[in-house]
Design an enzyme around this catalytic site. Structure first.
Site, PDB file in Angstrom:
ATOM      1  N   GLN A 179      -5.745 -21.106 -42.524  1.00  0.00           N
ATOM      2  CA  GLN A 179      -5.445 -21.479 -43.904  1.00  0.00           C
ATOM      3  C   GLN A 179      -3.965 -21.799 -44.061  1.00  0.00           C
ATOM      4  O   GLN A 179      -3.101 -21.091 -43.540  1.00  0.00           O
ATOM      5  CB  GLN A 179      -5.851 -20.364 -44.855  1.00  0.00           C
ATOM      6  N   TYR A 208     -18.530 -22.782 -39.887  1.00  0.00           N
ATOM      7  CA  TYR A 208     -17.226 -23.445 -39.831  1.00  0.00           C
ATOM      8  C   TYR A 208     -16.157 -22.346 -39.819  1.00  0.00           C
ATOM      9  O   TYR A 208     -15.226 -22.339 -40.622  1.00  0.00           O
ATOM     10  CB  TYR A 208     -17.031 -24.392 -41.011  1.00  0.00           C
ATOM     11  N   GLU A 241     -18.431 -22.377 -34.882  1.00  0.00           N
ATOM     12  CA  GLU A 241     -17.259 -23.241 -34.972  1.00  0.00           C
ATOM     13  C   GLU A 241     -17.390 -24.359 -33.944  1.00  0.00           C
ATOM     14  O   GLU A 241     -17.735 -24.116 -32.787  1.00  0.00           O
ATOM     15  CB  GLU A 241     -15.976 -22.439 -34.710  1.00  0.00           C
ATOM     16  N   ASP A 246     -17.253 -22.596 -44.870  1.00  0.00           N
ATOM     17  CA  ASP A 246     -15.971 -23.201 -45.242  1.00  0.00           C
ATOM     18  C   ASP A 246     -15.849 -24.524 -44.494  1.00  0.00           C
ATOM     19  O   ASP A 246     -15.068 -24.649 -43.545  1.00  0.00           O
ATOM     20  CB  ASP A 246     -14.837 -22.242 -44.870  1.00  0.00           C
ATOM     21  N   CYS A 287     -12.689 -27.413 -49.823  1.00  0.00           N
ATOM     22  CA  CYS A 287     -11.403 -28.047 -50.112  1.00  0.00           C
ATOM     23  C   CYS A 287     -11.581 -29.406 -50.775  1.00  0.00           C
ATOM     24  O   CYS A 287     -10.584 -30.071 -51.080  1.00  0.00           O
ATOM     25  CB  CYS A 287     -10.567 -28.178 -48.838  1.00  0.00           C
TER      26      CYS A 287
END
Length: 464
Positions: free
Chosen positions: A280, A309, A333, A395, A422
């Site tokens: 982040q 993710y 991932e 995410d 996002c």
């Protein structure tokens, strides 16, 4: 509004127009219309302002035009007297004959006005794409700087032909040299990268831990780069700086100084994040999200939780604490670099299983009896023997989770999903698909994790 100058005989649009700006749009624009009704997406303005704009993307056959504000004739009260960063100030740079760089496209507006614009965008996307009505508040981050500066722990620079670090203007591959970047942590500016000759480098990625730990400079080298000269240049960086470089065509970077990773902390946990790994960006985000997001998914002791993710495993750690030694956390991932970071971090925790691969394929492999079967294939009969998850955190990148992942999660039917996004448009698209399948959105929270830019982070909590 004054009419534009007439086009030349070849139909070329005028270079500049005078416009009254309309509402904010997703992507950092306001929407305006010419007297003829043509839509113009305008950057560096505020709704209601009367401005003069320079067209940056226009054509008589184009569906819409793009433009930058070059002069403000009637300003909104929320417009700052001075932009937070000169290279991103459209008024100043166009006066000097150059476009502004990206990275601080809302730096002309006061922070409360920025958050109001972002809230309007999130609310509009949720209403249009997900059928969700209601107000949205964009919350400031803990310990926010009054000007929204000094928050970025990761910065990416391009390099021009003279070896100077720089950034790109919007929708451009040109490189504009920059001497500083005030949105970044002070420790990044203290590296003095602008004083180095980085010819032979295509890109520079800088990571600086929020707690002041050793920063890492990662170089992407061009073909034929003079590595010996670049080693001498980077030796001028402050003592303690780690340096890694990935030669052209190489799969992994080579350490030049220090370690090819930075150490990050949140809660009681520690991570090593490699050069090129995901973490982040806002200095306060890991601590805040590590606490909020896994808890929103309501993992149960002894249960199964999914972290999709997962990056380096920021949420994996909190999920593993919640399910305990008798539970299971599956972290998925796709990046080989970041998934390797997660495997190292959780090597001593048997309850954590790190899976590398695309989320849709991993879900199909672990739970083949849940979700759609591709046309022309038979449903697999056996999976991995892992109980279906009760709690899910995802995410995804800006592209969102997408249809196949959403459909597989619907089929898995967890008790709770915490979806961190996002991009409000792809979030709203995916939420709409969940809602059409009978799910409800329990909560939506938005956070101003990217001050002085148009980006916003949104957390949605879903239940079947």
């Amino acid at each position: 509004m004054t009419p534009p100058a007439p086009a030349d005989p070849a139909g070329t649009p005028p270079a500049e127009l005078e416009l009254r700006l309309g509402p904010v749009a997703h992507g950092g624009h306001t929407v305006a219309r010419t007297p003829e009704g043509r839509v113009v997406f305008v950057r560096h303005g505020l709704p209601g302002e009367r401005v003069r704009v320079r067209l940056t993307d226009a054509g008589e056959s184009a569906r819409y035009w793009r433009a930058d504000v070059v002069a403000v004739l009637e300003a909104d009260p929320a417009r700052r007297e001075r932009h937070v960063w000169a290279p991103a100030d459209s008024l100043r740079t166009w006066a000097e004959g150059c476009p502004p760089v990206g990275g601080a496209e809302l730096g002309h507006a006061a922070l409360p006005a920025q958050r109001a614009l972002k809230a309007a965008v999130v609310a509009e996307q949720l209403r249009r794409l997900a059928g969700l009505d209601g107000p949205v508040e964009v919350e400031p981050m803990p310990g926010e700087d009054p000007e929204g500066l000094g928050w970025r722990t990761r910065v990416h620079f391009a390099v021009d032909a003279a070896g100077r670090i720089g950034m790109h203007p919007h929708r451009s591959t040109a490189v504009v040299p920059v001497a500083d970047f005030p949105l970044a942590l002070p420790g990044i500016g203290a590296l003095g990268l602008a004083g180095l000759d980085l010819r032979g480098v295509e890109r520079v990625d800088v990571a600086a831990p929020a707690d002041g730990g050793a920063p890492l400079v990662h170089l992407e080298l061009a073909a034929g780069a003079d590595e010996d000269r670049l080693r001498r240049e980077t030796a001028r960086l402050p003592a303690g700086t780690s340096v890694a470089a990935r030669p052209h065509g190489a799969a992994r970077p080579a350490p030049w100084a220090g370690r090819p990773a930075v150490v990050e902390h949140a809660g009681d946990h520690r991570w090593e994040v490699s050069a090129g790994g995901f973490w982040q960006i806002h200095r306060a985000a890991p601590e805040l999200l590590h606490r909020l997001v896994p808890a929103a998914a309501a993992p149960q002791p002894g249960g199964t939780a999914l972290d999709l993710y997962a990056g380096a495993g920021l949420f994996t750690a909190a999920l593993a604490d919640a399910v305990g030694e008798t539970g299971t956390v599956v972290a998925v991932e796709g990046s080989p670099v970041t998934s390797a970071d997660a495997r190292r971090t959780f090597a001593g925790r048997p309850a954590v299983r790190v899976e590398r691969g695309s989320v849709d394929r991993v879900l199909a492999r672990l739970w083949p009896d849940a979700g759609p079967v591709p046309r022309g294939r038979r449903r697999a009969r056996r999976g991995a023997g892992i109980p279906r998850p009760g709690a899910v955190v995802l995410d995804p990148p800006r592209a969102g989770a997408g249809r196949e992942v959403v459909d597989r999660l619907i089929a898995l039917a967890p008790r709770r999903i915490a979806y961190l996004a996002c991009d409000p448009a792809t979030l709203a698209r995916d939420l709409g698909r969940f809602r059409r399948a009978g799910w409800r959105v329990r909560q939506v929270r938005a956070f101003d994790m990217y001050p002085n830019t148009h980006h916003v982070e949104t957390l949605a909590v879903l239940e079947p």
